[in-house]
Design an enzyme around this catalytic site. Sequence first.
Site, mmCIF file in Angstrom:
data_model
loop_
_atom_site.group_PDB
_atom_site.id
_atom_site.type_symbol
_atom_site.label_atom_id
_atom_site.label_comp_id
_atom_site.label_asym_id
_atom_site.label_seq_id
_atom_site.Cartn_x
_atom_site.Cartn_y
_atom_site.Cartn_z
ATOM 1 N N SER A 113 0.806 -1.227 0.000
ATOM 2 C CA SER A 113 0.000 0.000 0.000
ATOM 3 C C SER A 113 0.838 1.275 0.000
ATOM 4 O O SER A 113 0.325 2.346 -0.273
ATOM 5 C CB SER A 113 -0.968 0.022 1.185
ATOM 6 O OG SER A 113 -0.278 0.315 2.374
ATOM 7 N N LYS A 151 1.032 4.384 7.153
ATOM 8 C CA LYS A 151 0.243 5.242 6.251
ATOM 9 C C LYS A 151 0.714 6.685 6.383
ATOM 10 O O LYS A 151 1.297 7.072 7.388
ATOM 11 C CB LYS A 151 -1.257 5.191 6.612
ATOM 12 C CG LYS A 151 -1.914 3.850 6.349
ATOM 13 C CD LYS A 151 -2.036 3.542 4.883
ATOM 14 C CE LYS A 151 -2.505 2.150 4.607
ATOM 15 N NZ LYS A 151 -1.527 1.109 4.856
#
Length: 197
Positions: A113, A151
């Site tokens: 990701s 993230k």
Amino acid sequence: MHAMTLSELIRYYRASEHLSLEAIGDYVGVAKSTVKRWESGESKNIPQAKLEKLSELFGINVEACLNNQIKPILGYVKAGYDLFAQENLLGYEEVTRKEARQGDYYLKVQGDSMNGSRIYDGDLVYVKSCSDVNSGEIAVVLVDRQEVTIKKIIKKEDSLLLVASNPTYEPRLFHGEDLRNGRIQILGKVLHSKIQF
């Protein structure tokens, strides 16, 4: 995080490698009672030749570890979602003096990701322990007290957005309430990524 002590190192390797005090003593060339004193912290002076034998036995540079020149790899972190938080020591990574002052530990990345930020599956990310980061920075985050992820953090008025740098992953929005009740918690700031070949 502090540099590991000789006592902590011996305890860790005795447990992980199932080594007895006798086995370490025999390998290093000292009495079992000497190893016991090192492990208890009673004796901190260890001759260079014995440090080198311990390094051979443990498969790491013990002196570098004691001098804060290597940092622990504390386990896996998901670049994606749904990996449970686990703190399993995977080994150690050497750092420069400057890096030793900047960060605290490494985590091994699983998932894709964060590919857009050049953080790939299998890389090691170097992390500085902290409970907050600036908007736009990449952080290690604990979600619902069990899932650890990497993230980019985007802060809005009373909310926080976790954004992947791979567009196939949806951003996740958390509100002020989630921050206050501990549903989302920043564990550290990602300083850089080391590609593992």
